[in-house]
Motif scaffolding. Structure first.
Motif, PDB file in Angstrom:
ATOM      1  N   THR B  73      17.824  81.170  22.721  1.00 46.24           N
ATOM      2  CA  THR B  73      16.714  81.621  23.548  1.00 46.24           C
ATOM      3  C   THR B  73      16.556  80.676  24.721  1.00 46.24           C
ATOM      4  O   THR B  73      16.992  79.542  24.684  1.00 46.24           O
ATOM      5  CB  THR B  73      15.397  81.661  22.754  1.00 46.24           C
ATOM      6  N   LEU B  74      15.935  81.164  25.757  1.00 44.19           N
ATOM      7  CA  LEU B  74      15.673  80.306  26.910  1.00 44.19           C
ATOM      8  C   LEU B  74      14.226  79.843  26.932  1.00 44.19           C
ATOM      9  O   LEU B  74      13.830  79.065  27.794  1.00 44.19           O
ATOM     10  CB  LEU B  74      16.002  81.048  28.206  1.00 44.19           C
ATOM     11  N   SER B  75      13.449  80.311  25.983  1.00 46.63           N
ATOM     12  CA  SER B  75      12.038  79.935  25.955  1.00 46.63           C
ATOM     13  C   SER B  75      11.833  78.570  25.301  1.00 46.63           C
ATOM     14  O   SER B  75      10.737  78.037  25.325  1.00 46.63           O
ATOM     15  CB  SER B  75      11.217  80.983  25.214  1.00 46.63           C
ATOM     16  N   TYR B  77      12.341  74.743  25.422  1.00 43.02           N
ATOM     17  CA  TYR B  77      12.614  73.778  26.470  1.00 43.02           C
ATOM     18  C   TYR B  77      13.986  73.156  26.290  1.00 43.02           C
ATOM     19  O   TYR B  77      14.729  72.974  27.254  1.00 43.02           O
ATOM     20  CB  TYR B  77      11.552  72.675  26.465  1.00 43.02           C
ATOM     21  N   SER B  80      16.767  75.683  27.609  1.00 43.48           N
ATOM     22  CA  SER B  80      16.741  75.950  29.042  1.00 43.48           C
ATOM     23  C   SER B  80      17.051  74.677  29.807  1.00 43.48           C
ATOM     24  O   SER B  80      17.596  74.709  30.914  1.00 43.48           O
ATOM     25  CB  SER B  80      15.387  76.511  29.457  1.00 43.48           C
ATOM     26  N   SER B  81      16.758  73.562  29.178  1.00 38.54           N
ATOM     27  CA  SER B  81      16.979  72.305  29.860  1.00 38.54           C
ATOM     28  C   SER B  81      18.453  71.893  29.837  1.00 38.54           C
ATOM     29  O   SER B  81      18.993  71.440  30.845  1.00 38.54           O
ATOM     30  CB  SER B  81      16.115  71.232  29.193  1.00 38.54           C
ATOM     31  N   LEU B  83      20.765  73.994  29.593  1.00 33.44           N
ATOM     32  CA  LEU B  83      21.384  74.977  30.486  1.00 33.44           C
ATOM     33  C   LEU B  83      21.398  74.458  31.925  1.00 33.44           C
ATOM     34  O   LEU B  83      22.394  74.587  32.644  1.00 33.44           O
ATOM     35  CB  LEU B  83      20.621  76.303  30.440  1.00 33.44           C
ATOM     36  N   ASN B  84      20.301  73.849  32.311  1.00 33.77           N
ATOM     37  CA  ASN B  84      20.240  73.285  33.654  1.00 33.77           C
ATOM     38  C   ASN B  84      21.354  72.295  33.902  1.00 33.77           C
ATOM     39  O   ASN B  84      22.017  72.333  34.941  1.00 33.77           O
ATOM     40  CB  ASN B  84      18.892  72.585  33.853  1.00 33.77           C
ATOM     41  N   GLN B 101      21.085  85.389  26.087  1.00 34.11           N
ATOM     42  CA  GLN B 101      20.262  84.982  24.959  1.00 34.11           C
ATOM     43  C   GLN B 101      20.574  85.865  23.755  1.00 34.11           C
ATOM     44  O   GLN B 101      20.752  87.061  23.890  1.00 34.11           O
ATOM     45  CB  GLN B 101      18.780  85.131  25.288  1.00 34.11           C
ATOM     46  N   ASN B 103      18.428  85.731  21.136  1.00 30.47           N
ATOM     47  CA  ASN B 103      17.153  85.888  20.433  1.00 30.47           C
ATOM     48  C   ASN B 103      17.321  85.639  18.943  1.00 30.47           C
ATOM     49  O   ASN B 103      16.705  86.313  18.123  1.00 30.47           O
ATOM     50  CB  ASN B 103      16.563  87.273  20.693  1.00 30.47           C
ATOM     51  N   PHE B 257       4.362  71.971  16.551  1.00 31.24           N
ATOM     52  CA  PHE B 257       3.213  72.435  17.328  1.00 31.24           C
ATOM     53  C   PHE B 257       2.352  73.377  16.491  1.00 31.24           C
ATOM     54  O   PHE B 257       1.133  73.235  16.414  1.00 31.24           O
ATOM     55  CB  PHE B 257       3.673  73.165  18.600  1.00 31.24           C
ATOM     56  N   THR B 284       5.952  68.654  26.054  1.00 28.72           N
ATOM     57  CA  THR B 284       4.637  68.947  25.497  1.00 28.72           C
ATOM     58  C   THR B 284       4.186  67.876  24.508  1.00 28.72           C
ATOM     59  O   THR B 284       2.991  67.650  24.331  1.00 28.72           O
ATOM     60  CB  THR B 284       4.657  70.329  24.814  1.00 28.72           C
ATOM     61  N   ILE B 286       3.925  64.774  24.613  1.00 22.85           N
ATOM     62  CA  ILE B 286       3.022  63.747  25.120  1.00 22.85           C
ATOM     63  C   ILE B 286       1.679  64.330  25.540  1.00 22.85           C
ATOM     64  O   ILE B 286       0.721  63.606  25.727  1.00 22.85           O
ATOM     65  CB  ILE B 286       3.638  62.987  26.316  1.00 22.85           C
ATOM     66  N   TYR B 287       1.605  65.650  25.675  1.00 18.79           N
ATOM     67  CA  TYR B 287       0.348  66.259  26.091  1.00 18.79           C
ATOM     68  C   TYR B 287      -0.598  66.481  24.921  1.00 18.79           C
ATOM     69  O   TYR B 287      -1.783  66.729  25.117  1.00 18.79           O
ATOM     70  CB  TYR B 287       0.617  67.597  26.792  1.00 18.79           C
TER      71      TYR B 287
END
Lengths: 344, 344
Positions: B73-75, B77, B80-81, B83-84, B101, B103, B257, B284, B286-287
């Motif tokens: 999946t690209l959702s 992080y 998708s990261s 992938l970058n 993807q 899924n 999470f 996320t 650290i948030y």
DNA sequence: TAAAAAACCGCAAACGTTTGCGGTTACGTT
DNA sequence: AACGTAACCGCAAACGTTTGCGGTTTTTTA
């Protein structure tokens, strides 16, 4: 056994002593070929693990059944998520999609569009990069009669189909919510001044202040470039104003996340010291403490509508551009509930 | 003015009364054509906004300079990261990438690979879907001599190049950290039992318990399918054990999470009641409050190594598979600091 | 039983490029 | 004056498909 070169239709034809056209027709199950020979073809194809060459196929049919999607980034939940629904809808219609990220860069945006153009995609779905200021590359597509649909990050000068939300209204309502919850001095953490949707939200923010007779001054407007470092700086600058705001509207959750992080470091309490509302309603919003009030955009429907508009243009020639405005919803959570007890 | 059909090399040739081959050579700046005619070609091409047809080009050269990337999946992080960084490295080497993807679905995985195969990608970068249990579709690629590199979600039976981390060791150290911080009863919120890397982490978890003479029992192992609903259920099940754990290792941040969210709802305090450490180190982490201790995987380097291995196979024929193991790092934060004051 | 129709298949062109090879010119060299 | 050699360009095949058209053979129909 099998040589390095992939097996083609000709190979099968030769092995079976028939013509390539017969093989082609057999593989596609056309009626005019004998069940026996079709059987033979199918079997040999299977045995040789034949893979049809999509390039050749597309070349002769002059159709790729592919749509190109240009996004600022896939690391934002919002974009990767609408990409999902785009893919879903496209697949259902028999199209495949190829995605490109611009990383918010204008140069990359034109380069990626160029690439996809050369790859013969039949249509484009685009959400503009942060740094995109002029639109020749988009207008070039329009001149070529290539269907384009833009969503979320758009520009008014572009005569394409769009699916967007009423950013001004959404921001107005979000700001109103802050005011109704007792905020007196409102600040806004906007996106880059170049971004239309950020400015629209700013307009809604301002309008709310006017309606409630609150003073508006540019000194309470700060612009973030979306990077955490810059955002944190802007947020702290705002709070070190002589009279810091007691309510902040931020233009995206990413901005809000960094802001809340910075405030936590500095001991600034949310929502007691300052309330926060934001845009995008990422899932992370509910994981935070306090949970983050945020404007929800209908991601699923956005993707669906985007491909619907694109398909309309693809299937029927020369369609006049259409704009679809979807409705938003303010998801109220702890970060804006001044009257609520924390961790209730 | 311009008709609907895109302008081709032949159009230019005809307009200039020269041959198509000359136009082709002129456009590519080959030396054997006269500067004057090249100039004319270039100018007309520009004027007509000529776009080379990538399909035709690839077809004759039998090269697409494209690599296919298959991700769950690209959702997330993490994906998708990387992938970058894959795109970055691939671009540098003159390759473009096309992403798909799955899924987390096995069926989609084989379908996507099939598609990319037909599109003549020259190599594959794959991270396996959650539901993938057998690997005929991958082995088929290997039989065809198509370069494949697998990362993160791999399987031991696959004789491809891989870039991975030492999951067992990482989990061992994470668990050790919990123990050293005073946890006595440890639980593990694992991924699906089908996932190798989850099992490897489980093994590391168990090993740590053994080393420190803590009792190990399956009753403290719960499996999540990664969905929030299921994760929350599993997490609450664990905490309603007769003797709930005072420390939990989760297999991914997403699991953590949801778990933390559920605990917050139920009034279970982290880390006082139960400490939590996790995998992936998403931003996320650290948030959150408390911020989440998590195992960092070197995303940048992972992407870089993946394409390095793939390029090696692409450029030089018949390479023996190679496994690269990158090192992880435990990012210690509030969620596991039993001795720390919250909101320090 | 002859003609018409159906069933089955091959030829060749086409899609838009690239490229090896050969063919003209024009120039410079003896 | 003759020749070698650049310089420049075109022909045609090739990449792997699809498809209109035509050609056999077989079957049906009257």
């Amino acid at each position: 056994m099998t040589k390095n070169a992939p097996v083609t239709i000709k190979d099968i034809a030769q092995a079976l002593n028939i013509s390539a056209s017969t093989v082609s027709r057999a593989l596609r199950g056309m009626p005019e070929i004998h069940p026996e020979t079709r059987q033979a073809v199918l079997q040999l194809a299977q045995q040789l693990d034949y893979q049809p060459n999509q390039l050749a196929k597309s070349l002769v049919k002059s159709r790729t059944k592919t749509i190109g999607v240009i996004l600022p980034t896939l690391s934002y939940y919002f974009f990767s998520s609408v990409l999902n629904s785009i893919e879903e809808a496209a697949m259902q219609a028999g199209y495949s999609v190829v995605v490109c990220q611009t990383n918010e860069s204008y140069l990359r945006e034109v380069a990626q569009i160029q690439n996809l153009l050369n790859s013969q995609v039949e249509g484009f779905i685009i959400s503009l990069a942060r740094d995109t200021q002029h639109f020749d590359h988009i207008n070039r597509l329009l001149r070529k009669q290539i269907p384009v649909v833009i969503f979320d990050r758009y520009d008014e000068s572009l005569e394409t189909s769009k699916v967007i939300v009423d950013n001004k209204l959404a921001a107005f309502k979000a700001t109103e919510h802050l005011i109704e919850n007792g905020c007196q001095r409102l600040g806004c953490l906007a996106g880059p001044p170049s971004l239309l949707i950020s400015n629209q939200r700013l307009a809604g923010f301002r309008e709310a202040l006017q309606k409630y007779n609150l003073p508006y001054t540019d000194r309470y407007i700060f612009h973030s470039d979306f990077t955490p470092e810059n955002t944190i700086m802007q947020a702290l600058n705002m709070m070190s104003l002589p009279q810091p705001p007691d309510g902040i509207l931020t233009m995206s959750d990413r901005i809000a996340f960094s802001t809340m992080y910075a405030f936590k470091q500095k001991g600034i309490k949310i929502p007691e010291d300052v309330a926060v509302v934001s845009f995008n309603n990422e899932p992370t919003c509910i994981y935070l403490s306090p949970s983050l009030t945020s404007v929800n955009q209908p991601i699923q429907e956005m993707g669906a509508q985007v491909v619907r508009l694109l398909l309309r243009q693809l299937e029927s020639e020369h369609n006049t551009p259409e704009t679809i405005t979807l409705s938003t919803q303010l998801m109220i959570r702890e970060s804006s509930m001044l009257s609520s007890k924390k961790f209730a």
